[in-house]
Write an enzyme that holds these catalytic residues in place. Structure first.
Site, PDB file in Angstrom:
ATOM      1  N   ALA A  39       0.820  -1.217   0.000  1.00  0.00           N
ATOM      2  CA  ALA A  39       0.000   0.000   0.000  1.00  0.00           C
ATOM      3  C   ALA A  39       0.854   1.267   0.000  1.00  0.00           C
ATOM      4  CB  ALA A  39      -0.926  -0.007   1.219  1.00  0.00           C
ATOM      5  N   GLY A  40       2.153   1.110  -0.170  1.00  0.00           N
ATOM      6  CA  GLY A  40       3.039   2.284  -0.175  1.00  0.00           C
ATOM      7  C   GLY A  40       3.110   2.920  -1.548  1.00  0.00           C
ATOM      8  N   GLN A  41       3.981   3.933  -1.632  1.00  0.00           N
ATOM      9  CA  GLN A  41       4.137   4.677  -2.896  1.00  0.00           C
ATOM     10  C   GLN A  41       4.556   3.787  -4.051  1.00  0.00           C
ATOM     11  OE1 GLN A  41       6.172   8.410  -3.447  1.00  0.00           O
ATOM     12  NE2 GLN A  41       7.677   7.516  -2.044  1.00  0.00           N
ATOM     13  N   GLN A  78      11.472 -11.602   7.176  1.00  0.00           N
ATOM     14  CA  GLN A  78      10.904 -11.979   5.870  1.00  0.00           C
ATOM     15  C   GLN A  78      11.756 -13.052   5.188  1.00  0.00           C
ATOM     16  OE1 GLN A  78       9.822  -8.376   3.763  1.00  0.00           O
ATOM     17  NE2 GLN A  78       8.231  -7.922   5.265  1.00  0.00           N
ATOM     18  N   ASP A 128      19.466   2.543 -10.947  1.00  0.00           N
ATOM     19  CA  ASP A 128      20.744   3.220 -11.202  1.00  0.00           C
ATOM     20  C   ASP A 128      21.178   2.990 -12.655  1.00  0.00           C
ATOM     21  OD1 ASP A 128      20.873   3.738  -8.336  1.00  0.00           O
ATOM     22  OD2 ASP A 128      21.154   1.581  -8.223  1.00  0.00           O
ATOM     23  N   HIS A 141      23.783   0.043  -4.062  1.00  0.00           N
ATOM     24  CA  HIS A 141      22.780   1.066  -4.404  1.00  0.00           C
ATOM     25  C   HIS A 141      22.913   2.189  -3.375  1.00  0.00           C
ATOM     26  CE1 HIS A 141      19.138   3.041  -5.619  1.00  0.00           C
ATOM     27  NE2 HIS A 141      18.592   2.859  -4.431  1.00  0.00           N
TER      28      HIS A 141
HETATM   29  P1  NAD Z   1       6.356   4.032   1.531  1.00  0.00           P
HETATM   30  O1  NAD Z   1       6.583   4.464   2.920  1.00  0.00           O
HETATM   31  O2  NAD Z   1       5.467   4.835   0.643  1.00  0.00           O
HETATM   32  O3  NAD Z   1       5.776   2.552   1.524  1.00  0.00           O
HETATM   33  C1  NAD Z   1       6.347   1.529   2.262  1.00  0.00           C
HETATM   34  C2  NAD Z   1       5.206   0.632   2.694  1.00  0.00           C
HETATM   35  O4  NAD Z   1       5.777  -0.480   3.340  1.00  0.00           O
HETATM   36  C3  NAD Z   1       4.245   1.309   3.684  1.00  0.00           C
HETATM   37  O5  NAD Z   1       2.920   1.171   3.207  1.00  0.00           O
HETATM   38  C4  NAD Z   1       4.484   0.528   4.981  1.00  0.00           C
HETATM   39  O6  NAD Z   1       3.282   0.398   5.743  1.00  0.00           O
HETATM   40  C5  NAD Z   1       4.958  -0.801   4.440  1.00  0.00           C
HETATM   41  N1  NAD Z   1       5.801  -1.575   5.364  1.00  0.00           N
HETATM   42  C6  NAD Z   1       6.739  -1.146   6.233  1.00  0.00           C
HETATM   43  N2  NAD Z   1       7.266  -2.167   6.909  1.00  0.00           N
HETATM   44  C7  NAD Z   1       6.669  -3.273   6.430  1.00  0.00           C
HETATM   45  C8  NAD Z   1       6.784  -4.645   6.751  1.00  0.00           C
HETATM   46  N3  NAD Z   1       7.611  -5.084   7.708  1.00  0.00           N
HETATM   47  N4  NAD Z   1       6.009  -5.530   6.080  1.00  0.00           N
HETATM   48  C9  NAD Z   1       5.153  -5.113   5.131  1.00  0.00           C
HETATM   49  N5  NAD Z   1       4.982  -3.828   4.805  1.00  0.00           N
HETATM   50  C10 NAD Z   1       5.730  -2.920   5.444  1.00  0.00           C
HETATM   51  O7  NAD Z   1       7.803   3.821   0.864  1.00  0.00           O
HETATM   52  P2  NAD Z   1       8.152   3.604  -0.679  1.00  0.00           P
HETATM   53  O8  NAD Z   1       8.394   4.935  -1.285  1.00  0.00           O
HETATM   54  O9  NAD Z   1       7.164   2.685  -1.311  1.00  0.00           O
HETATM   55  O10 NAD Z   1       9.588   2.934  -0.541  1.00  0.00           O
HETATM   56  C11 NAD Z   1       9.744   1.642  -0.007  1.00  0.00           C
HETATM   57  C12 NAD Z   1      11.215   1.296   0.139  1.00  0.00           C
HETATM   58  O11 NAD Z   1      11.839   1.249  -1.137  1.00  0.00           O
HETATM   59  C13 NAD Z   1      12.036   2.318   0.950  1.00  0.00           C
HETATM   60  O12 NAD Z   1      12.958   1.624   1.761  1.00  0.00           O
HETATM   61  C14 NAD Z   1      12.750   3.107  -0.120  1.00  0.00           C
HETATM   62  O13 NAD Z   1      13.920   3.722   0.381  1.00  0.00           O
HETATM   63  C15 NAD Z   1      13.056   2.002  -1.091  1.00  0.00           C
HETATM   64  N6  NAD Z   1      13.423   2.397  -2.456  1.00  0.00           N
HETATM   65  C16 NAD Z   1      14.415   1.668  -3.066  1.00  0.00           C
HETATM   66  C17 NAD Z   1      14.797   1.959  -4.359  1.00  0.00           C
HETATM   67  C18 NAD Z   1      15.889   1.181  -5.048  1.00  0.00           C
HETATM   68  O14 NAD Z   1      16.310   1.574  -6.161  1.00  0.00           O
HETATM   69  N7  NAD Z   1      16.393   0.086  -4.485  1.00  0.00           N
HETATM   70  C19 NAD Z   1      14.157   3.011  -5.038  1.00  0.00           C
HETATM   71  C20 NAD Z   1      13.142   3.719  -4.395  1.00  0.00           C
HETATM   72  C21 NAD Z   1      12.796   3.395  -3.083  1.00  0.00           C
HETATM   73  C1  LMR Z   2      16.396   6.015  -5.013  1.00  0.00           C
HETATM   74  O1  LMR Z   2      17.523   5.758  -5.439  1.00  0.00           O
HETATM   75  O2  LMR Z   2      15.640   6.838  -5.558  1.00  0.00           O
HETATM   76  C2  LMR Z   2      15.887   5.254  -3.806  1.00  0.00           C
HETATM   77  O3  LMR Z   2      16.872   4.425  -3.291  1.00  0.00           O
HETATM   78  C3  LMR Z   2      15.310   6.138  -2.769  1.00  0.00           C
HETATM   79  C4  LMR Z   2      16.385   6.915  -2.046  1.00  0.00           C
HETATM   80  O4  LMR Z   2      16.376   6.915  -0.816  1.00  0.00           O
HETATM   81  O5  LMR Z   2      17.210   7.530  -2.721  1.00  0.00           O
END
Ligand code: NAD
Ligand code: LMR
Length: 328
Positions: A13-15, A114, A161, A189
Site C-alpha cells: 500500500a506504499g508509494q 521476511q 541506477d 545502491h
Molecule cells: P512508503 O513508505 O510509501 O511505503 C512503504 C510501505 O511499506 C508502507 O505502506 C508501509 O506500511 C509498508 N511496510 C513497512 N514495513 C513493512 C513490513 N515489515 N512488512 C510489510 N509492509 C511494510 O515507501 P516507498 O516509497 O514505497 O519505498 C519503499 C522502500 O523502497 C524504501 O525503503 C525506499 O527507500 C526504497 N526504495 C528503493 C529503491 C531502489 O532503487 N532500491 C528506489 C526507491 C525506493
Molecule cells: C532512489 O535511489 O531513488 C531510492 O533508493 C530512494 C532513495 O532513498 O534515494
C-alpha cells in the site's frame, strides 16, 4: 491458459506499491499471456490494512483479465506461501538529509523476519528482489535468513541506477537511450556505486569514444547517478516511486523472460569474481536466459575502476558488519 504465477509484494500500500501492482496485474512484468496471483503484505496497523484494502478494491475495478487472484494480509507466511516471485518493497524510506544506510538498523529486522518466512513457505525457486533500502544489505540479510533457499535466488535492485545512467549517457552523447548497450553499474545502491560505460556501445560503436571526457565522467556523471535518489527527494519531498517500480518490473521481467545478449545490472551474491568476496550482494553486469542470470565475466578492471569498485565494496562490508549481530 498458463498456470498463474504467484507474485508476493511487501509494502503493497506504499508509494512504490501503488505504481507497481497495476503494471504487474496488466502483464507488463511477466508477459501479456501470463496470469498472476498477487499476494500482498502490509503492516498490521489499521491504517496500513485499510490502505491495502483500498488498493485491492482498485485492482478489482480494473478487471484485469490476467489477475487470477489476490490475497491481502499482515502475515508474511501467508504472503509468501508458494510465491514464485517476491518483491520486498516494504521498508521505511529515507527523507531529506539522510543516507540510505541510516535506515539500516530500522529496516534490517524486517528482512531477517521476511527471509525466514520465505525460507519456510515460498517456492524453492522463488525469485526475490529487494527494493527496500539499503537494498543490497537487506538482500544479504534476507539471503542469510533463508538457509534452505539457494543464495542465487536473492537479488537487490540496481536497475534504477542502470536506467538513470542510461538516460544521462544518452543526453550527453546525443544518442537514443535504447541504442546504448553494455553499461554496468558496479556495487552498492548508494552514492558509492560505480556506473561504468567503458564497454558501452551505441549501434556497435564505442560510447566512450563518442563522449571522451574523463573530467565529466569523474566529476559530473558518476556523482549525478550516485546522488540522483537524493535529488528526487529534494525535488519531490518523497523518494522516487514510479521510476523505482519501473526498475523493479524491468529487473524481474528480464530475469524471468530473458535478455538475449543485452547486459543488465543486478545486485547478486558475488561468486568471488572481480575481487569481490563471495556472498556480498554487489551490482554486476548479467544476461538472463531460462530464468537464470549469468555474470559477464572477465572484463578488464583499470586503476580508476578498481578504486571505485573497492570503495563501494568497503561500504557494503561496513554495512554487513553493522548487522552481523542480527544474523547470529
Ligand atoms: P512508503 O513508505 O510509501 O511505503 C512503504 C510501505 O511499506 C508502507 O505502506 C508501509 O506500511 C509498508 N511496510 C513497512 N514495513 C513493512 C513490513 N515489515 N512488512 C510489510 N509492509 C511494510 O515507501 P516507498 O516509497 O514505497 O519505498 C519503499 C522502500 O523502497 C524504501 O525503503 C525506499 O527507500 C526504497 N526504495 C528503493 C529503491 C531502489 O532503487 N532500491 C528506489 C526507491 C525506493
Ligand atoms: C532512489 O535511489 O531513488 C531510492 O533508493 C530512494 C532513495 O532513498 O534515494
Amino acid at each position: 491458459m498458463k498456470t498463474p504465477v504467484r507474485v508476493a509484494v511487501t509494502g503493497a500500500a506504499g508509494q512504490i506499491g501503488y505504481s507497481l501492482l497495476f503494471r504487474i496485474a496488466s502483464g507488463e512484468m511477466l508477459g501479456k499471456d501470463q496470469p498472476v496471483i498477487l499476494q500482498l503484505l502490509e503492516l498490521p496497523m489499521e491504517k496500513a490494512q485499510a490502505a491495502l484494502k483500498g488498493v485491492m478494491m482498485e485492482l478489482e475495478d480494473c478487471a484485469f483479465p490476467l489477475l487470477a487472484g489476490m490475497v491481502g494480509t499482515d502475515d508474511a507466511e501467508v504472503a509468501f506461501k508458494d510465491a514464485d516471485v517476491a518483491l520486498l518493497v516494504g521498508a521505511r524510506p529515507r527523507g531529506p538529509g539522510m543516507e540510505r544506510k541510516d535506515l539500516l538498523l530500522e529496516n534490517a529486522k524486517i528482512f531477517t523476519a521476511q527471509g525466514a518466512a520465505l525460507n519456510k513457505v515460498a517456492s524453492r525457486d522463488v525469485k526475490v528482489l529487494v527494493v527496500g533500502n539499503p537494498a543490497n544489505t537487506n538482500a544479504y540479510i534476507a539471503m542469510k535468513s533463508a538457509p534452505d533457499l539457494p543464495a542465487k535466488n536473492f537479488t537487490a535492485m540496481l536497475r534504477l541506477d542502470h536506467n538513470r545512467a542510461l538516460s544521462q549517457l544518452a543526453n550527453k552523447a546525443g544518442v537514443a537511450v535504447g541504442d546504448i548497450e553494455k553499461l554496468v553499474v558496479w556495487g552498492n545502491h548508494s552514492p558509492t556505486m560505480y556506473p561504468d560505460y567503458r564497454f558501452a556501445t551505441v549501434k556497435g560503436e564505442s560510447l566512450k569514444d563518442k563522449i571522451n571526457d574523463a573530467e565529466w565522467n569523474a566529476n559530473t556523471f558518476i556523482p549525478q547517478v550516485g546522488k540522483r535518489g537524493a535529488a528526487i527527494i529534494e525535488a519531490r519531498g518523497l523518494s522516487s516511486a514510479a521510476s523505482a517500480a519501473n526498475a523493479a518490473i524491468d529487473h524481474i521481467r528480464d530475469w524471468v523472460l530473458g535478455t538475449g545478449d543485452k547486459w543488465v545490472t543486478m545486485g547478486v551474491p558475488s561468486d568471488g569474481s572481480y575481487g569481490i568476496p563471495e556472498g556480498v550482494i554487489y551490482g554486476v553486469p548479467v544476461t538472463c536466459a531460462n530464468g537464470e542470470y549469468t555474470r559477464i565475466e572477465g572484463l578488464p578492471v583499470d586503476d580508476f575502476s578498481r578504486a571505485a569498485m573497492d570503495k563501494t565494496l568497503a561500504e557494503l562490508e561496513e554495512e554487513r558488519s553493522g548487522v552481523a549481530h542480527l544474523l547470529g
